[in-house]
Design a protein around this motif. Structure first.
Motif, PDB file in Angstrom:
ATOM      1  N   ASP A 439       0.826  -1.205   0.000  1.00 39.90           N
ATOM      2  CA  ASP A 439       0.000   0.000   0.000  1.00 39.90           C
ATOM      3  C   ASP A 439       0.867   1.265   0.000  1.00 39.90           C
ATOM      4  N   GLN A 442       2.270   1.756  -3.376  1.00 42.98           N
ATOM      5  CA  GLN A 442       1.245   2.261  -4.285  1.00 42.98           C
ATOM      6  C   GLN A 442       1.018   3.748  -4.070  1.00 42.98           C
ATOM      7  N   ASP A 498      -9.190  -2.134 -12.972  1.00 40.55           N
ATOM      8  CA  ASP A 498      -8.483  -2.683 -11.812  1.00 40.55           C
ATOM      9  C   ASP A 498      -8.474  -1.687 -10.655  1.00 40.55           C
ATOM     10  N   LYS A 499      -8.267  -0.437 -10.980  1.00 37.59           N
ATOM     11  CA  LYS A 499      -8.182   0.563  -9.916  1.00 37.59           C
ATOM     12  C   LYS A 499      -9.541   0.815  -9.282  1.00 37.59           C
ATOM     13  N   THR A 501     -11.961  -1.323  -9.236  1.00 32.00           N
ATOM     14  CA  THR A 501     -12.236  -2.555  -8.476  1.00 32.00           C
ATOM     15  C   THR A 501     -11.587  -2.481  -7.109  1.00 32.00           C
ATOM     16  N   GLN A 502     -10.344  -1.965  -7.050  1.00 28.66           N
ATOM     17  CA  GLN A 502      -9.654  -1.797  -5.769  1.00 28.66           C
ATOM     18  C   GLN A 502     -10.401  -0.800  -4.890  1.00 28.66           C
ATOM     19  N   ASP A 505     -13.491  -2.588  -3.616  1.00 22.20           N
ATOM     20  CA  ASP A 505     -13.086  -3.595  -2.628  1.00 22.20           C
ATOM     21  C   ASP A 505     -12.781  -2.950  -1.286  1.00 22.20           C
ATOM     22  N   ASN A 506     -12.038  -1.801  -1.310  1.00 23.63           N
ATOM     23  CA  ASN A 506     -11.671  -1.140  -0.052  1.00 23.63           C
ATOM     24  C   ASN A 506     -12.908  -0.643   0.687  1.00 23.63           C
ATOM     25  N   THR A 576      -7.955   4.899  -1.793  1.00 28.82           N
ATOM     26  CA  THR A 576      -9.241   5.055  -2.493  1.00 28.82           C
ATOM     27  C   THR A 576      -9.449   6.500  -2.925  1.00 28.82           C
TER      28      THR A 576
END
Length: 614
Positions: A439, A442, A498-499, A501-502, A505-506, A576
């Motif tokens: 994290d 990122q 993908d981003k 989705t992340q 998800d968060n 996020t």
């Protein structure tokens, strides 16, 4: 500057000096001339009288010394002979009175018809008596008490043949007033001539003074023109004398000032432009601390009109009373952080002070440069908090792992029941640190713009259903998803799947973690014309209002103990937020303690034309 009047001008002063010098010269010449003329006239007058008196005294002495028995006397008495001699004497001045007095004081003869009656009488004249007694008298001018005119008085002694015995005195009164009247007439002529000469000289002096003052007036006029900033004109040069050289020097000075003024004006414009366009505030003060200059940036930082602060004390304006007592302390103060924060709005200024000195190294003022360091201090504080949080987050799992590994090293690995548990805990903490490091990496890439996005055209409703389906397979049985999505699709967005989705998800994972047993998580999408509004609502413990904005900060946890227990890193919502913002969206949260939390974010919809091209 108003024009100088004639009576205050240097032209009049030159003329007055010229006339005064002329008056002085004429006064000296006139005084010397009149003195010498008076002496000459008096000497001529007295010499004429003296010469006549010498002849008269000779004849009278002969008469006094003649023997009365001699026939030469023709039978005349002494008085008659004396009177005859007096009458025969040639006196040019008809106003000359002569009396012959014997040594007994008896008047023997006179040429004054008004005094013939006194002949034969004794004289009462003190001068004659004095001459008879002292045998001498100094001739001198006197004032006639009757007429008030000047007369020349002389007493000439008469001696016998031996020259020792005084036989009589000749008393003379000659009117010398004509000499002084003549001097007065000459003096009047001299005065009239002087007045005429002075008048002519005054006119000439004024004309001469004008030749001197005209270039000076032109130079004064040019000086006033130069004071207004006009250096285009030149002074006329009328000669090669000192004034002409002064005019040449003045024109040279004009050229040099023109060049210097242009240079200074250019520098002033540059400085004015720099001060006007600086983001930092600049304040100039004098040696007592009074503000003399403040640019617009300083006014904006102080939230006041710069013109209103001119003349105020900088210590009061910057609220430095508690730090600085005397203005000279600014010399050593260097950089100062000043807190102008109000309520919940932080506002910090950094003031850097420098001195302004003259050629003799005397301090003439100070320059203060103001910078808004609120954001800088906030970032610095976030950096310190970030380092502290990372250190804390890494220390906890590392301490746990160390404790369990030490226990395993001490022999716990031989216990078939305890060893697997210890290894499982160690593995979980390792996984947690790996997630945290990932994290952080990122976030670091996103901060340095090294996190590429692979955007594509995506129908969001079907995409959201796919994400929910994947998560729904692994949620606990006591938690339910409620889908509040549009029935039909057709809502296209330009995203990196993908981003996003992340992101989902968060947000949904946090909702699951904080939802109680039997709780519901509402997943909702609304069409707001130009963008989609996506929200995830749980029924968890909620977040206090004053902490609501902080949940998107790095390492912030509303419930640290619960989050750590569930394996959270405190970076999920921070990532996020970064991902939503790079997709040109916004994210926020609403919550009430004990009633749950709603996380909402937006994504721009693709317009119709763009969808058709795709």
């Amino acid at each position: 500057m108003k024009k100088v009047g004639f009576f205050r001008s240097i032209q009049l002063k030159f003329s007055i000096i010229y006339i005064l010098l002329l008056l002085l010269a004429m006064q000296v010449i006139g005084s010397f001339f009149m003195t010498e003329l008076r002496k000459e006239l008096e000497e001529n007058f007295t010499k004429s009288i003296t010469d006549r008196m010498e002849l008269l005294s000779y004849n009278l002495e002969q008469a006094f010394n003649r023997d009365d028995t001699v026939d030469d006397n023709e039978g005349l008495s002494l008085e008659e002979e004396v009177q005859q001699i007096v009458n025969e004497i040639n006196i040019n001045n008809a106003e000359t009175s002569i009396q012959v007095i014997s040594n007994q004081g008896k008047i023997l003869g006179t040429n004054d018809p008004d005094k013939l009656g006194e002949v034969g009488n004794r004289t009462a004249n003190l001068i004659v008596e004095n001459a008879l007694n002292v045998n001498s008298f100094e001739p001198k001018p006197m004032i006639d008490k009757k007429t008030g005119e000047r007369i020349y008085v002389q007493a000439v002694p008469l001696y016998d043949d031996t020259g020792e015995s005084l036989v009589g005195v000749i008393y003379v009164e000659a009117l010398i007033q004509s000499v002084y009247d003549q001097l007065a007439e000459i003096n009047q002529i001299f005065i009239r001539g002087s007045i005429l000469a002075i008048s002519v000289s005054a006119i000439i002096g004024i004309l001469v003074a004008r030749t001197i003052t005209k270039p000076i007036k032109e130079m004064r006029k040019q000086a006033l023109t130069m004071a207004k900033g006009d250096f285009t004109q030149k002074v006329n040069i009328y000669g090669k004398d000192e004034i002409g050289q002064l005019a040449e020097s003045f024109n040279d000075l004009n050229g040099r000032l023109k060049h210097s003024y242009a240079t200074i004006e250019e520098e002033r414009r540059k400085l004015s432009s720099v001060l006007s366009n600086m983001s930092d505030g600049v304040i100039a003060v004098d040696n007592v601390g009074s503000i003399t200059l403040m640019n617009e940036a300083a006014g904006r930082l102080m939230k006041q009109n710069p013109d209103d602060l001119i003349g105020d004390m900088i210590i009061d304006v910057l609220q430095l009373e508690d730090r600085i007592v005397d203005i000279t302390e600014l010399q050593d103060s260097g950089s100062i952080i000043i807190d102008f924060s109000e309520d919940d709005e932080p506002f910090l200024l950094r003031a850097n002070f420098s001195t302004v000195s003259d050629d003799e190294e005397e301090i003439t003022g100070f320059i203060a440069v103001l910078s808004d360091v609120t954001e800088q201090e906030r970032v610095e504080q976030e950096r310190r908090d970030f380092v502290s949080n990372v250190s804390h987050e890494l220390r906890t799992p590392l301490t746990t792992m160390k404790s369990y590994l030490e226990a395993l090293s001490d022999g716990a690995w031989q216990d078939k029941e305890i060893a697997p548990k210890f290894l499982s805990v160690t593995q979980n903490e390792t996984d947690r640190m790996i997630r945290m490091v990932n994290d952080l990496l990122q976030l670091s890439k996103m901060d340095s713009d090294e996190y590429p996005l692979m955007k594509e055209r995506t129908e969001f409703i079907s995409f959201f259903h796919h994400v929910i389906d994947r998560l729904e397979m692994n949620i606990p049985e006591h938690i339910a998803f409620i889908r509040d999505l549009p029935k039909r699709g057709g809502y296209y967005v330009w995203i990196d799947k993908d981003k996003i989705t992340q992101v989902l998800d968060n947000i949904i994972s946090n909702a699951i973690k904080y939802s109680p047993e039997g709780g519901q998580i509402r997943l909702k999408v609304e069409n707001k014309r130009h963008y989609l509004l996506i929200s995830v609502q749980d029924q968890g413990i909620g977040i206090a209002y004053d902490k609501l904005e902080k949940i998107f900060e790095r390492f912030y946890r509303a419930d640290r103990a619960r989050t750590r227990k569930l394996g959270g890193t405190g970076l999920g919502l921070a990532i996020t937020k970064e991902l939503i913002e790079v997709h040109h969206g916004k994210i926020w949260a609403k919550s009430k303690e004990g009633k749950g939390t709603t996380i909402s974010f937006t994504l721009p919809l693709m317009n119709q034309k763009r969808r058709e091209r795709k």
